[in-house]
Design a protein around this motif. Structure first.
Motif, PDB file in Angstrom:
ATOM      1  N   PRO A 112      28.901  60.472  93.175  1.00  0.00           N
ATOM      2  CA  PRO A 112      30.343  59.699  92.968  1.00  0.00           C
ATOM      3  C   PRO A 112      31.330  60.016  94.795  1.00  0.00           C
ATOM      4  O   PRO A 112      30.199  60.171  95.310  1.00  0.00           O
ATOM      5  N   SER A 113      32.331  59.636  94.614  1.00  0.00           N
ATOM      6  CA  SER A 113      32.599  58.878  96.377  1.00  0.00           C
ATOM      7  C   SER A 113      33.853  59.189  95.924  1.00  0.00           C
ATOM      8  O   SER A 113      35.119  58.643  94.584  1.00  0.00           O
ATOM      9  N   ALA A 114      35.113  58.673  97.089  1.00  0.00           N
ATOM     10  CA  ALA A 114      36.597  58.936  97.004  1.00  0.00           C
ATOM     11  C   ALA A 114      36.387  57.380  96.629  1.00  0.00           C
ATOM     12  O   ALA A 114      37.644  57.958  96.075  1.00  0.00           O
ATOM     13  N   ASP A 115      36.024  56.740  96.188  1.00  0.00           N
ATOM     14  CA  ASP A 115      36.401  54.819  95.265  1.00  0.00           C
ATOM     15  C   ASP A 115      35.542  54.729  94.427  1.00  0.00           C
ATOM     16  O   ASP A 115      35.977  54.440  93.810  1.00  0.00           O
ATOM     17  N   ALA A 116      34.585  56.055  93.497  1.00  0.00           N
ATOM     18  CA  ALA A 116      34.246  55.596  92.814  1.00  0.00           C
ATOM     19  C   ALA A 116      34.242  57.253  92.102  1.00  0.00           C
ATOM     20  O   ALA A 116      33.325  58.227  92.234  1.00  0.00           O
ATOM     21  N   ARG A 117      35.221  58.273  91.847  1.00  0.00           N
ATOM     22  CA  ARG A 117      35.316  59.241  91.088  1.00  0.00           C
ATOM     23  C   ARG A 117      34.557  59.652  89.810  1.00  0.00           C
ATOM     24  O   ARG A 117      35.060  58.463  89.218  1.00  0.00           O
ATOM     25  N   TRP A 118      33.990  61.205  90.057  1.00  0.00           N
ATOM     26  CA  TRP A 118      33.158  61.241  88.669  1.00  0.00           C
ATOM     27  C   TRP A 118      33.313  62.772  88.368  1.00  0.00           C
ATOM     28  O   TRP A 118      33.872  63.050  89.476  1.00  0.00           O
ATOM     29  N   CYS A 119      34.404  63.023  86.967  1.00  0.00           N
ATOM     30  CA  CYS A 119      34.175  64.893  86.888  1.00  0.00           C
ATOM     31  C   CYS A 119      33.055  65.358  86.486  1.00  0.00           C
ATOM     32  O   CYS A 119      32.753  64.775  85.019  1.00  0.00           O
ATOM     33  N   ALA A 127      38.954  59.830  75.546  1.00  0.00           N
ATOM     34  CA  ALA A 127      39.543  58.372  75.177  1.00  0.00           C
ATOM     35  C   ALA A 127      38.408  57.432  75.544  1.00  0.00           C
ATOM     36  O   ALA A 127      38.454  56.706  74.488  1.00  0.00           O
ATOM     37  N   ARG A 128      38.409  57.125  76.551  1.00  0.00           N
ATOM     38  CA  ARG A 128      37.681  55.624  76.977  1.00  0.00           C
ATOM     39  C   ARG A 128      36.725  55.911  76.790  1.00  0.00           C
ATOM     40  O   ARG A 128      36.027  54.853  76.377  1.00  0.00           O
ATOM     41  N   LEU A 129      36.108  56.900  77.292  1.00  0.00           N
ATOM     42  CA  LEU A 129      34.356  57.010  76.650  1.00  0.00           C
ATOM     43  C   LEU A 129      34.283  56.357  75.927  1.00  0.00           C
ATOM     44  O   LEU A 129      32.836  55.859  74.842  1.00  0.00           O
ATOM     45  N   HIS A 130      35.341  57.009  74.329  1.00  0.00           N
ATOM     46  CA  HIS A 130      34.799  57.198  73.496  1.00  0.00           C
ATOM     47  C   HIS A 130      34.875  55.693  72.853  1.00  0.00           C
ATOM     48  O   HIS A 130      34.083  55.524  72.067  1.00  0.00           O
ATOM     49  N   ALA A 131      35.638  55.104  73.056  1.00  0.00           N
ATOM     50  CA  ALA A 131      35.815  53.368  72.922  1.00  0.00           C
ATOM     51  C   ALA A 131      34.859  52.798  74.046  1.00  0.00           C
ATOM     52  O   ALA A 131      34.383  51.700  72.471  1.00  0.00           O
ATOM     53  N   LEU A 132      34.464  53.092  74.436  1.00  0.00           N
ATOM     54  CA  LEU A 132      33.344  52.830  74.983  1.00  0.00           C
ATOM     55  C   LEU A 132      32.065  52.831  74.028  1.00  0.00           C
ATOM     56  O   LEU A 132      31.444  51.814  74.482  1.00  0.00           O
ATOM     57  N   LEU A 168      38.633  54.940  84.530  1.00  0.00           N
ATOM     58  CA  LEU A 168      37.605  55.842  84.656  1.00  0.00           C
ATOM     59  C   LEU A 168      37.874  56.529  86.266  1.00  0.00           C
ATOM     60  O   LEU A 168      37.873  57.652  86.919  1.00  0.00           O
ATOM     61  N   ARG A 169      36.800  55.582  87.087  1.00  0.00           N
ATOM     62  CA  ARG A 169      36.857  56.469  88.411  1.00  0.00           C
ATOM     63  C   ARG A 169      37.204  55.526  89.694  1.00  0.00           C
ATOM     64  O   ARG A 169      37.349  56.051  90.283  1.00  0.00           O
ATOM     65  N   SER A 170      38.941  55.099  89.371  1.00  0.00           N
ATOM     66  CA  SER A 170      39.722  54.684  90.421  1.00  0.00           C
ATOM     67  C   SER A 170      40.685  55.495  91.250  1.00  0.00           C
ATOM     68  O   SER A 170      39.907  56.864  90.443  1.00  0.00           O
ATOM     69  N   SER A 171      41.085  55.555  92.435  1.00  0.00           N
ATOM     70  CA  SER A 171      41.883  56.301  92.864  1.00  0.00           C
ATOM     71  C   SER A 171      43.132  57.000  92.023  1.00  0.00           C
ATOM     72  O   SER A 171      43.188  58.255  91.945  1.00  0.00           O
ATOM     73  N   SER A 172      43.250  56.130  91.302  1.00  0.00           N
ATOM     74  CA  SER A 172      44.401  56.795  90.245  1.00  0.00           C
ATOM     75  C   SER A 172      44.098  57.208  88.963  1.00  0.00           C
ATOM     76  O   SER A 172      44.717  57.514  88.000  1.00  0.00           O
ATOM     77  N   PHE A 193      40.552  61.583  86.682  1.00  0.00           N
ATOM     78  CA  PHE A 193      39.411  62.516  87.824  1.00  0.00           C
ATOM     79  C   PHE A 193      40.050  62.397  88.910  1.00  0.00           C
ATOM     80  O   PHE A 193      39.537  62.917  90.063  1.00  0.00           O
ATOM     81  N   ALA A 194      41.382  61.344  89.204  1.00  0.00           N
ATOM     82  CA  ALA A 194      42.010  61.442  90.605  1.00  0.00           C
ATOM     83  C   ALA A 194      42.031  63.279  91.471  1.00  0.00           C
ATOM     84  O   ALA A 194      42.554  63.090  92.704  1.00  0.00           O
ATOM     85  N   GLY A 195      42.279  63.936  90.926  1.00  0.00           N
ATOM     86  CA  GLY A 195      42.609  64.920  91.770  1.00  0.00           C
ATOM     87  C   GLY A 195      41.268  65.801  91.778  1.00  0.00           C
ATOM     88  O   GLY A 195      40.912  66.841  91.627  1.00  0.00           O
ATOM     89  N   CYS A 196      39.863  65.228  90.735  1.00  0.00           N
ATOM     90  CA  CYS A 196      38.680  65.895  91.395  1.00  0.00           C
ATOM     91  C   CYS A 196      37.821  65.664  92.284  1.00  0.00           C
ATOM     92  O   CYS A 196      38.032  64.627  92.563  1.00  0.00           O
TER      93      CYS A 196
END
Length: 192
Positions: free
Chosen positions: A102-109, A120-125, A158-162, A165-168
């Motif tokens: 993860p990075s500021a440009d590719a977030r993950w929690c 919701a998004r990961l379940h659909a994926l 999911l991984r965008s800055s908005s 995970f934006a606050g993580c």
């Protein structure tokens, strides 16, 4: 006319793959149309044995096959069971196979399952992955379609800055940066 020569041209290999993909899509659409036109006696999301036979598959028992439910429509304990299975897939397939550091440009929690939009998004994926990695239902181009149409857009969101995970940040988990995750009553199926 019998003396006419057949033109000599090469058929691109991708054309055969596209054809197989189209055939699988038509079979799925035929099954959906049949299910929708059969009447109100069928349960929503339930595939009929005739539709499956029309799609070139062996007919199954009525109770054996149902379209998987979207996770946000489930109540406990079904939600908990579906989430457990989703966690196994995300942690066993998605994270090790597709997520870089993860990075500021590719977030993950690491506590992604506490973020309702991410669930919701990961379940659909995951539902798309289940369908598109089965050559019997989608041909051999399914994984390519899954990457292009499902994985890439989902990860961008999911991984965008908005994104959710934006606050993580690395090592810090925040869920209060979003509104509390309540599912609108219109999303829930009425049980009577």
């Amino acid at each position: 006319m019998a003396d006419e020569e057949v033109p000599d041209f090469e058929v691109p290999v991708g054309l055969f793959q596209d054809l197989e993909d189209l055939k699988a899509q038509v079979a799925r659409l035929n099954a959906q149309v049949t299910t929708l036109t059969e009447g109100a006696d069928a349960e929503p999301g339930e595939a009929s044995a005739e539709a499956e036979a029309d799609a070139g598959e062996e007919p199954a028992d009525e109770d054996e096959w149902q379209y998987p439910p979207f996770i946000l429509l489930l109540d406990p304990p079904l939600y908990d069971d579906e989430l457990r299975a989703l966690i196994e897939w995300v942690e066993g397939v998605l994270v090790p196979g597709y997520l870089a550091e993860p990075s500021a440009d590719a977030r993950w929690c690491h506590l992604w399952f506490e973020h309702t939009p991410a669930v919701a998004r990961l379940h659909a994926l995951w539902l798309a992955w289940q369908e598109l990695t089965d050559p019997a239902s989608c041909g051999h181009t399914g994984p390519s379609v899954w990457h292009r149409d499902h994985l890439d857009p989902c990860m961008r969101e999911l991984r965008s800055s908005s994104g959710p995970f934006a606050g993580c940040t690395k090592g810090e988990h925040q869920i209060d940066h979003r509104m509390p995750g309540t599912v609108p009553s219109a999303w829930r199926q009425e049980t009577s």
